[in-house]
Design a protein around this motif. Structure first.
Motif, PDB file in Angstrom:
ATOM      1  N   PRO A   1       1.645  -1.442 -10.866  1.00 20.03           N
ATOM      2  CA  PRO A   1       1.461   0.010 -10.862  1.00 20.03           C
ATOM      3  C   PRO A   1      -0.030   0.371 -10.920  1.00 20.03           C
ATOM      4  O   PRO A   1      -0.832  -0.399 -11.456  1.00 20.03           O
ATOM      5  CB  PRO A   1       2.194   0.464 -12.131  1.00 20.03           C
ATOM      6  N   PRO A   2      -0.416   1.529 -10.392  1.00 14.16           N
ATOM      7  CA  PRO A   2      -1.834   1.883 -10.285  1.00 14.16           C
ATOM      8  C   PRO A   2      -2.608   1.836 -11.599  1.00 14.16           C
ATOM      9  O   PRO A   2      -3.795   1.497 -11.599  1.00 14.16           O
ATOM     10  CB  PRO A   2      -1.794   3.313  -9.726  1.00 14.16           C
ATOM     11  N   TYR A   3      -1.956   2.180 -12.704  1.00 14.19           N
ATOM     12  CA  TYR A   3      -2.686   2.231 -13.968  1.00 14.19           C
ATOM     13  C   TYR A   3      -2.400   1.030 -14.869  1.00 14.19           C
ATOM     14  O   TYR A   3      -2.869   0.980 -16.008  1.00 14.19           O
ATOM     15  CB  TYR A   3      -2.357   3.529 -14.718  1.00 14.19           C
ATOM     16  N   LEU A   4      -1.636   0.036 -14.348  1.00 16.08           N
ATOM     17  CA  LEU A   4      -1.261  -1.113 -15.174  1.00 16.08           C
ATOM     18  C   LEU A   4      -1.591  -2.441 -14.493  1.00 16.08           C
ATOM     19  O   LEU A   4      -0.703  -3.276 -14.273  1.00 16.08           O
ATOM     20  CB  LEU A   4       0.237  -1.067 -15.490  1.00 16.08           C
ATOM     21  N   PRO A   5      -2.859  -2.674 -14.120  1.00 23.51           N
ATOM     22  CA  PRO A   5      -3.202  -3.978 -13.538  1.00 23.51           C
ATOM     23  C   PRO A   5      -2.993  -5.070 -14.577  1.00 23.51           C
ATOM     24  O   PRO A   5      -3.254  -4.869 -15.760  1.00 23.51           O
ATOM     25  CB  PRO A   5      -4.669  -3.821 -13.155  1.00 23.51           C
ATOM     26  N   ASN A   6      -2.533  -6.209 -14.119  1.00 23.31           N
ATOM     27  CA  ASN A   6      -2.163  -7.265 -15.046  1.00 23.31           C
ATOM     28  C   ASN A   6      -2.918  -8.561 -14.777  1.00 23.31           C
ATOM     29  O   ASN A   6      -3.396  -9.220 -15.685  1.00 23.31           O
ATOM     30  CB  ASN A   6      -0.647  -7.512 -14.947  1.00 23.31           C
ATOM     31  N   LEU A   7      -3.038  -8.912 -13.509  1.00 23.47           N
ATOM     32  CA  LEU A   7      -3.750 -10.122 -13.118  1.00 23.47           C
ATOM     33  C   LEU A   7      -5.133  -9.729 -12.605  1.00 23.47           C
ATOM     34  O   LEU A   7      -5.276  -8.744 -11.869  1.00 23.47           O
ATOM     35  CB  LEU A   7      -2.960 -10.842 -12.031  1.00 23.47           C
ATOM     36  N   PHE A   8      -6.158 -10.488 -12.979  1.00 21.86           N
ATOM     37  CA  PHE A   8      -7.546 -10.203 -12.590  1.00 21.86           C
ATOM     38  C   PHE A   8      -7.962  -8.799 -13.029  1.00 21.86           C
ATOM     39  O   PHE A   8      -8.587  -8.048 -12.279  1.00 21.86           O
ATOM     40  CB  PHE A   8      -7.731 -10.352 -11.072  1.00 21.86           C
ATOM     41  N   LYS A   9      -7.611  -8.445 -14.235  1.00 20.27           N
ATOM     42  CA  LYS A   9      -7.865  -7.085 -14.706  1.00 20.27           C
ATOM     43  C   LYS A   9      -9.332  -6.814 -15.022  1.00 20.27           C
ATOM     44  O   LYS A   9      -9.697  -5.670 -15.287  1.00 20.27           O
ATOM     45  CB  LYS A   9      -7.002  -6.777 -15.926  1.00 20.27           C
ATOM     46  N   ASP A  10     -10.174  -7.864 -15.022  1.00 18.65           N
ATOM     47  CA  ASP A  10     -11.605  -7.622 -15.207  1.00 18.65           C
ATOM     48  C   ASP A  10     -12.269  -7.142 -13.920  1.00 18.65           C
ATOM     49  O   ASP A  10     -13.440  -6.776 -13.923  1.00 18.65           O
ATOM     50  CB  ASP A  10     -12.306  -8.900 -15.690  1.00 18.65           C
ATOM     51  N   SER A  11     -11.534  -7.178 -12.816  1.00 12.17           N
ATOM     52  CA  SER A  11     -12.052  -6.631 -11.558  1.00 12.17           C
ATOM     53  C   SER A  11     -11.691  -5.156 -11.474  1.00 12.17           C
ATOM     54  O   SER A  11     -11.010  -4.609 -12.338  1.00 12.17           O
ATOM     55  CB  SER A  11     -11.461  -7.394 -10.372  1.00 12.17           C
ATOM     56  N   THR A  12     -12.157  -4.495 -10.428  1.00  7.08           N
ATOM     57  CA  THR A  12     -11.848  -3.078 -10.238  1.00  7.08           C
ATOM     58  C   THR A  12     -10.547  -2.969  -9.458  1.00  7.08           C
ATOM     59  O   THR A  12     -10.519  -3.157  -8.241  1.00  7.08           O
ATOM     60  CB  THR A  12     -12.983  -2.369  -9.483  1.00  7.08           C
ATOM     61  N   ILE A  13      -9.466  -2.684 -10.157  1.00  4.72           N
ATOM     62  CA  ILE A  13      -8.145  -2.620  -9.528  1.00  4.72           C
ATOM     63  C   ILE A  13      -7.478  -1.266  -9.756  1.00  4.72           C
ATOM     64  O   ILE A  13      -6.853  -0.709  -8.862  1.00  4.72           O
ATOM     65  CB  ILE A  13      -7.228  -3.740 -10.068  1.00  4.72           C
ATOM     66  N   LYS A  14      -7.644  -0.711 -10.964  1.00  7.82           N
ATOM     67  CA  LYS A  14      -6.983   0.554 -11.290  1.00  7.82           C
ATOM     68  C   LYS A  14      -7.299   1.629 -10.250  1.00  7.82           C
ATOM     69  O   LYS A  14      -8.458   1.843  -9.884  1.00  7.82           O
ATOM     70  CB  LYS A  14      -7.446   1.047 -12.662  1.00  7.82           C
ATOM     71  N   TRP A  15      -6.251   2.297  -9.806  1.00  7.42           N
ATOM     72  CA  TRP A  15      -6.344   3.478  -8.935  1.00  7.42           C
ATOM     73  C   TRP A  15      -6.921   3.171  -7.544  1.00  7.42           C
ATOM     74  O   TRP A  15      -7.205   4.100  -6.795  1.00  7.42           O
ATOM     75  CB  TRP A  15      -7.202   4.589  -9.559  1.00  7.42           C
ATOM     76  N   THR A  16      -7.134   1.913  -7.176  1.00  8.20           N
ATOM     77  CA  THR A  16      -7.880   1.600  -5.946  1.00  8.20           C
ATOM     78  C   THR A  16      -6.997   1.424  -4.717  1.00  8.20           C
ATOM     79  O   THR A  16      -7.506   1.287  -3.614  1.00  8.20           O
ATOM     80  CB  THR A  16      -8.705   0.319  -6.125  1.00  8.20           C
TER      81      THR A  16
ATOM     82  N   TRP B   1       0.833  -1.202   0.000  1.00  5.93           N
ATOM     83  CA  TRP B   1       0.000   0.000   0.000  1.00  5.93           C
ATOM     84  C   TRP B   1       0.872   1.258   0.000  1.00  5.93           C
ATOM     85  O   TRP B   1       0.608   2.215  -0.727  1.00  5.93           O
ATOM     86  CB  TRP B   1      -0.920   0.000   1.217  1.00  5.93           C
ATOM     87  N   GLY B   2       1.914   1.240   0.824  1.00  6.38           N
ATOM     88  CA  GLY B   2       2.785   2.409   0.902  1.00  6.38           C
ATOM     89  C   GLY B   2       3.526   2.669  -0.394  1.00  6.38           C
ATOM     90  O   GLY B   2       3.630   3.821  -0.842  1.00  6.38           O
ATOM     91  N   ILE B   3       4.049   1.609  -1.022  1.00  5.24           N
ATOM     92  CA  ILE B   3       4.760   1.777  -2.288  1.00  5.24           C
ATOM     93  C   ILE B   3       3.792   2.199  -3.387  1.00  5.24           C
ATOM     94  O   ILE B   3       4.084   3.104  -4.183  1.00  5.24           O
ATOM     95  CB  ILE B   3       5.480   0.466  -2.673  1.00  5.24           C
ATOM     96  N   TYR B   4       2.641   1.567  -3.447  1.00  4.96           N
ATOM     97  CA  TYR B   4       1.627   1.867  -4.470  1.00  4.96           C
ATOM     98  C   TYR B   4       1.215   3.335  -4.415  1.00  4.96           C
ATOM     99  O   TYR B   4       1.103   4.010  -5.442  1.00  4.96           O
ATOM    100  CB  TYR B   4       0.427   0.956  -4.219  1.00  4.96           C
ATOM    101  N   ASP B   5       0.999   3.853  -3.200  1.00  7.67           N
ATOM    102  CA  ASP B   5       0.396   5.178  -3.070  1.00  7.67           C
ATOM    103  C   ASP B   5       1.400   6.318  -3.088  1.00  7.67           C
ATOM    104  O   ASP B   5       1.023   7.471  -2.855  1.00  7.67           O
ATOM    105  CB  ASP B   5      -0.482   5.227  -1.822  1.00  7.67           C
ATOM    106  N   ILE B   6       2.660   6.014  -3.416  1.00  6.93           N
ATOM    107  CA  ILE B   6       3.569   7.096  -3.797  1.00  6.93           C
ATOM    108  C   ILE B   6       2.971   7.822  -4.999  1.00  6.93           C
ATOM    109  O   ILE B   6       3.135   9.038  -5.154  1.00  6.93           O
ATOM    110  CB  ILE B   6       4.958   6.517  -4.135  1.00  6.93           C
ATOM    111  N   PHE B   7       2.277   7.084  -5.810  1.00 15.97           N
ATOM    112  CA  PHE B   7       1.600   7.630  -6.997  1.00 15.97           C
ATOM    113  C   PHE B   7       0.668   8.782  -6.620  1.00 15.97           C
ATOM    114  O   PHE B   7       0.553   9.763  -7.353  1.00 15.97           O
ATOM    115  CB  PHE B   7       0.815   6.491  -7.656  1.00 15.97           C
ATOM    116  N   PHE B   8      -0.014   8.664  -5.471  1.00 21.98           N
ATOM    117  CA  PHE B   8      -0.965   9.695  -5.040  1.00 21.98           C
ATOM    118  C   PHE B   8      -0.350  10.686  -4.053  1.00 21.98           C
ATOM    119  O   PHE B   8      -0.947  11.706  -3.765  1.00 21.98           O
ATOM    120  CB  PHE B   8      -2.201   9.056  -4.416  1.00 21.98           C
TER     121      PHE B   8
END
Length: 817
Positions: free
Chosen positions: A288-303, A148-155
């Protein structure tokens, strides 16, 4: 009493709890700082929002401040717009010490500071639950550099919440265990002021933590103490509510926060992949927040969906949960997992908003870090009970990268769009769990294990953090190559007239350029603008969710919105010249990195109409055509037409289809002829003067805000909401001096309550001192003359249902315990 040696040892640990995460972040960002020659850019929201928001907000405040920001979209209340991002953050206010020109260079050091502060808070909270406090240092690193901490450097501003939240739990523990008064309200206020929206989830998690600990008798307080805690909670909320009520008034009108789930969506996620995505986030570093790769049919981007702890992953958590079935921490984590898997419960952390987010995961991650260090410290917990499930799950995840898949008529290996990205992240997870298991299996003493785990976890955090940022940064490397030169370096190099008000537009440029150049610009990327903007733009065929980007072919909007200049990078100059016949923008001059075009049919701000429209008149009119018609006639409601319709004529039906470019030019000329003699934008609104032959409604392309207050010739005037979100002010025949100011809704209520909170809190501190109760201090108890003995630690651990003589015997000094 505490000895000098004990005080020195604890001070060392406190400094280390800050320095270790700070240094880890330093080495994480160092390669990118070197590449950027001191200027750290990332991608997406970090570049488009975080850098310009910090730069603009600091400059706005230093140059006098005010209630209204003309540079934000079509204009928005400054407090309501930026309180979610910057205005409540103590880290933002720290940057006020820096020159504005330095601010963009401070983004990476500021992130390092946030991680350091978060590490200190995590250590203060975690050390209570360890026998050897050195383990809390490892827990602090695990928490700060979680997925979570690494991911949200983006925000960026989300990291503020990660940094400050541990102090909330720590101060609550201090109240219950140490009878320490006055500390909890302070951190309630800081967290509420920092981010009112995240505080909703923090308050909910705090309630779960408190009542679980109370139910398991881990917290034991009297009824009197309970009411004292309630009082401190209310006092803290009063102290921190300065930004809350104005922001709430705005958010309640925002469609992004006022939509709620219903029916099946309350209980079940629409796609089964969502459940797999949530669960696997505990075992793999995040995409990365804008590049979901696995289970991409779920809501993952930016979450912000990630529950990953660096290197050791979920192994320690699983081992702890299996060994400590009566632990309150186990119950808190199981409740959190259940809430994550039920949509309505997940959304309760965000005021039951229908949009899916996992931005509250940093809270259970702190408890996961606690469980992990306990599993490592206490010898009676079998770590193999955690490693085996992790290996099994990773093996199952690998299947998704190996299963034969038919895609677009061709067979491929795996279900992934980016196999290389998946296998890189997968191998990082495997590497981490392998290194952790080898170190634990080869340990000789707890001291050696702790030192090795701490060093390798920091190193692993740097490696996987660099990989994560690189995966997000480098696909946009070419597109962001000119970011510094066209945004930061270009500040002050574009010379446009300053003798009258106008708006600008941009073409093929970076987001929020208007904030860098301090100029009103209709292209904006901001989620919390005045809600009427989100109402106006869709009505004229412009998508408006998080950004305003009207297509260039919607030239009629440029006239309506008083757009006079357009900027484009020099390499797009010829492209825009070719579009002149269909846009009305003619090349004017070059300034630095930009070619400047002028709207040949620019309309001044503030004008009157001869015609009006009713909603029924435009039922069959397309959204694209409405932009043309609004330059010809003002759209009124039935009630407004009944009161003010006599000042205009209802637009004839044959005019509804006249939407050619020549009609646009004529409409621009008509509006210019009926425009204000003078218009001046102020920091709180505007002033304008206009001479009228008869009573008229004067239109201004300013987003409607209920906090607007208008006067005409000193007399109070009504501010009408017209054109699906813009404003008009009635004015009489003759000379009219119009003034409009913004008074944010409920601001006075917030100010009064905050003032009351200050009085109550200070009075409470005085009362505590008079009654000789332990009074708040930011210093830990050890530095104020108290340190728990080994016997006290043993009693506490036995109450937790744990015992580890090895951990006690191996610790070198009494002060470490």
């Amino acid at each position: 009493m505490i000895t000098a040696e004990q005080r020195t040892a604890e001070r060392k640990r406190l400094w280390l709890s800050f320095l270790l995460p700070f240094l880890t972040a330093f080495f994480l960002f160092l390669p990118f700082i070197v590449i950027g020659k001191g200027f750290f850019t990332y991608c997406g929201d970090f570049n488009s929002q975080q850098i310009p928001f910090y730069t603009y907000c600091q400059n706005f405040i230093k140059t006098g401040g005010g209630a209204f920001s003309w540079e934000t979209d079509l204009g928005s209340g400054f407090m309501n717009t930026y309180s979610f991002y910057n205005l409540g953050s103590p880290f933002f206010w720290l940057t006020m010490l820096l020159p504005n020109k330095w601010l963009a260079y401070s983004m990476a050091p500021l992130l390092m500071l946030k991680f350091g502060v978060g590490g200190l808070g995590a250590y203060l909270f975690l050390r209570r639950y360890t026998k050897n406090r050195q383990w809390a240092l490892l827990g602090a690193v695990l928490y700060c550099f979680s997925g979570w901490g690494i991911y949200d450097i983006f925000f960026n501003h989300f990291i503020d919440c990660l940094a400050l939240f541990p102090y909330l739990l720590w101060s609550l523990d201090e109240f219950v265990y140490e009878k320490r008064r006055g500390l909890f309200p302070l951190f309630v206020a800081i967290n509420l002021l920092n981010n009112y929206f995240f505080f909703i989830g923090e308050a909910l998690f705090l309630c779960i933590w408190f009542f679980v600990k109370l139910a398991t008798k881990d917290y034991q307080i009297t009824l009197r103490e309970f009411f004292r805690l309630a009082f401190e909670t209310i006092a803290g909320c009063l102290l921190g509510c300065l930004l809350v009520f104005p922001a709430a008034a705005s958010l309640m009108q925002n469609p992004r926060t006022s939509s709620f789930s219903n029916g099946y969506n309350l209980l079940l996620y629409g796609k089964v992949q969502q459940y797999f995505a949530i669960l696997t986030s505990m075992f793999l570093p995040p995409d990365p927040p804008y590049l979901p790769n696995l289970f991409k049919d779920s809501t993952i981007k930016w979450t912000s969906m990630s529950l990953y702890l660096p290197m050791i992953g979920a192994a320690g958590v699983i081992a702890y949960l299996r060994a400590r079935r009566r632990s309150p921490h186990r119950k808190v984590l199981l409740i959190s997992l259940f809430m994550a898997l039920v949509p309505i419960l997940n959304s309760s952390f965000y005021a039951f908003n229908s949009s899916y987010y996992a931005r509250w995961y940093y809270m259970p991650l702190l408890i996961m870090a606690l469980c992990t260090i306990n599993a490592l410290e206490f010898a009676d917990i079998d770590l193999t009970a955690g490693f085996k499930p992790v290996v099994t799950v990773l093996a199952a995840i690998a299947v998704f990268g190996l299963v034969p898949t038919l895609k677009d008529g061709n067979w491929q290996i795996g279900v992934l769009d980016e196999p290389a990205q998946f296998w890189l992240i997968f191998l990082l997870a495997v590497l981490g769990i392998t290194v952790a298991s080898v170190l634990i299996a080869a340990r000789k003493t707890q001291r050696q294990l702790l030192s090795l785990l701490l060093a390798t976890t920091m190193g692993f955090s740097v490696i996987y953090g660099v990989v994560h940022i690189s995966l997000g940064k480098f696909p946009q490397w070419e597109g962001d190559y000119n970011y510094k030169t066209q945004c930061y370096d270009a500040m002050g190099t574009v010379n446009l007239p300053d003798d009258h008000f106008y708006r600008t537009d941009t073409f093929e440029s970076y987001d929020n350029l208007g904030l860098f150049f301090n100029m009103p610009c209709i292209r904006s990327f901001n989620s919390t603008v005045t809600p009427s903007i989100l109402e106006f733009y869709p009505s004229v065929g412009v998508k408006r969710d998080v950004s305003s980007k009207p297509d260039l072919d919607k030239y009629a909007l440029r006239g309506l919105l008083s757009v006079e200049y357009l900027l484009t990078p020099l390499d797009h100059k010829e492209e825009l010249i070719d579009k002149e016949p269909t846009t009305g923008f003619a090349f004017d001059h070059e300034d630095g990195e930009y070619a400047v075009f002028r709207n040949q049919y620019a309309v001044p701000m503030g004008f009157t109409y001869d015609y009006y429209l009713l909603p029924e008149d435009i039922e069959d009119v397309s959204e694209e055509s409405l932009g043309h018609l609004l330059l010809r006639a003002m759209l009124l409601t039935e009630e407004q037409a009944a009161q003010y319709g006599h000042t205009m004529t209802r637009l004839p039906k044959n005019e509804l289809s006249r939407t050619s470019f020549s009609a646009y030019m004529q409409d621009c000329a008509d509006r210019t002829a009926a425009a204000c003699d003078e218009f001046t934008a102020t920091r709180d609104g505007f002033t304008a003067s206009i001479r009228l032959d008869s009573e008229k409604l004067v239109f201004f392309s300013v987003p409607y805000d209920p906090g607007f207050r208008a006067t005409v010739n000193g007399q109070k005037a009504e501010v009408l909401k017209v054109d699906n979100g813009l404003i008009a002010i009635p004015a009489g025949a003759g000379e009219n001096e119009i003034e409009l100011v913004l008074v944010p809704q409920w601001l006075r209520l917030s100010q009064a309550l905050t003032l009351l909170g200050i009085v109550v809190y200070l009075g409470y501190l005085v009362w505590l001192r008079r009654h000789k109760e332990p009074v708040t201090s930011l210093l830990p108890l050890e530095l104020r003359g108290y340190c728990p003995t080994v016997e006290e630690v043993e009693v506490f651990c036995e109450a937790q249902g744990v015992c580890d003589e090895e951990a006690l015997s191996e610790d070198d000094t009494t002060e470490d315990k």
